[in-house]
Design an enzyme around this catalytic site. Structure first.
Site, mmCIF file in Angstrom:
data_model
loop_
_atom_site.group_PDB
_atom_site.id
_atom_site.type_symbol
_atom_site.label_atom_id
_atom_site.label_comp_id
_atom_site.label_asym_id
_atom_site.label_seq_id
_atom_site.Cartn_x
_atom_site.Cartn_y
_atom_site.Cartn_z
ATOM 1 N N SER A 1 93.453 67.903 69.693
ATOM 2 C CA SER A 1 93.107 67.500 68.322
ATOM 3 C C SER A 1 92.417 68.647 67.605
ATOM 4 O O SER A 1 91.725 69.457 68.247
ATOM 5 C CB SER A 1 92.158 66.297 68.365
ATOM 6 O OG SER A 1 91.631 66.045 67.076
ATOM 7 N N TYR B 1 83.590 62.671 70.590
ATOM 8 C CA TYR B 1 85.056 62.799 70.694
ATOM 9 C C TYR B 1 85.472 64.276 70.599
ATOM 10 O O TYR B 1 86.259 64.765 71.421
ATOM 11 C CB TYR B 1 85.699 61.991 69.567
ATOM 12 C CG TYR B 1 87.205 62.130 69.467
ATOM 13 C CD1 TYR B 1 88.048 61.428 70.324
ATOM 14 C CD2 TYR B 1 87.786 62.958 68.496
ATOM 15 C CE1 TYR B 1 89.442 61.549 70.214
ATOM 16 C CE2 TYR B 1 89.172 63.083 68.383
ATOM 17 C CZ TYR B 1 89.987 62.376 69.244
ATOM 18 O OH TYR B 1 91.356 62.493 69.140
#
Ligand SMILES: NC(=O)c1ccc[n+]([C@@H]2O[C@H](COP(=O)([O-])OP(=O)(O)OC[C@H]3O[C@@H](n4cnc5c(N)ncnc54)[C@H](OP(=O)(O)O)[C@@H]3O)[C@@H](O)[C@H]2O)c1
Length: 253
Positions: free
Chosen positions: A146, A159
């Site tokens: 990501s 995250y």
């Protein structure tokens, strides 16, 4: 075998209920993939997609139980799947958990769950997969990283840091595979509309899962080591990575 354009005939998906994973598999079945195995915590919830892919031309589709965090079972489960099916041309690593930053930054157990699901579990599984693919002498791993891990932000550092760990791990693992016939492609999407982001305010340059799938197929054709989705994320993060901390901290989001 992957053909000259990197298109696989057999695909194993780790994190089988991932919406991005499914979009990628649908696109691969549209090319030449015929064997698809979805591995995830809830194989019973995958009946619909199994039936759909059979209708779309995949001759052999199944869903099996696999938990990213059950590290002690990776060798047995993944080795068993390779033995049962003979080989996999491509292994897609799609398992992940967004978590809730507001909760996670005060709850060590919840934070550890996010970190483990995004980094420790998938990375441990990839060590097993790398050995299995090396033994085949050919194949590819595609990993959903990501942009959140490229430069970790205050707003989602639990995250983001887990994706940073995963991304760094993949870069080193990819280098270790050079010359083995096995390739690893890192995919760095921005905001993607899936159940993971449902109800959240979309970030700029948000995309759908099909757009990620399209970029992954293009990346496989070009043997790209890294794919950014959308492509504009690459120059944007090149600039963001250079911003002084004080300035970066003030960017909203
Ligand atoms: N959506 C985005 O904006 C975005 C952006 C960049 C990167 N990504 C990454 O892309 C990947 C796929 O995300 P997505 O958008 O497709 O979201 P998703 O549909 O929620 O997929 C994530 C999948 O991970 C699975 N999972 C969670 N914990 C697991 C575990 N312990 N073992 C095995 N599987 C587990 C979940 O399945 P179960 O709950 O059924 O177990 C879920 O289906 C993730 O790694 C995510 O971090 C997403």
């Amino acid at each position: 075998m992957n053909d000259a354009l990197g298109s696989p005939q057999s695909v194993l998906v780790l994190g089988g209920t991932s919406e991005i994973g499914r979009a990628i598999v649908r696109a691969l079945v549209g090319e030449r993939a015929r064997l698809v195995v979805f591995a995830g915590r809830h194989p019973e919830s995958m009946d619909g997609v199994v039936a759909e892919l059979r209708r779309e031309g995949a001759s052999d589709v199944e869903a099996v139980r696999w938990d990213a965090n059950a590290v002690g079972t990776h060798r047995e489960v993944l080795g068993g799947l390779f033995s049962e099916h003979g080989r996999f041309d491509m292994v897609l690593v799609a398992a992940g958990l967004l978590g809730d930053q507001k909760v996670d930054e005060h709850d060590p157990e919840s934070a550890a769950g996010v970190m483990s699901t995004n980094y420790v579990g998938p990375a441990a599984a990839m060590l097993v997969v790398a050995d299995l693919l090396r033994a085949q002498g050919q194949g590819s791993m595609v990993v959903l990283s990501s942009v959140a891990g490229v430069r970790v932000r205050r707003s989602n550092f639990v995250y983001g840091s887990s994706k940073a760990g995963l991304d760094g791990f993949c870069q080193g693992l990819a280098d270790s595979l050079v010359g083995s016939g096995v390739r690893l492609m890192i995919v760095r999407p921005g905001f993607v509309h899936t159940k993971m982001t449902a109800g959240m305010k979309a970030a700029p340059l948000s995309v759908g899962a099909d757009e990620v799938a399209k970029a992954v197929l293009a990346g496989l054709r070009k043997s790209s080591p890294v794919v950014w989705v959308p492509a504009a994320m690459r120059p944007i993060f090149a600039v963001l990575s250079l911003l002084p901390r004080g300035l970066f901290r003030r960017i909203p989001g």
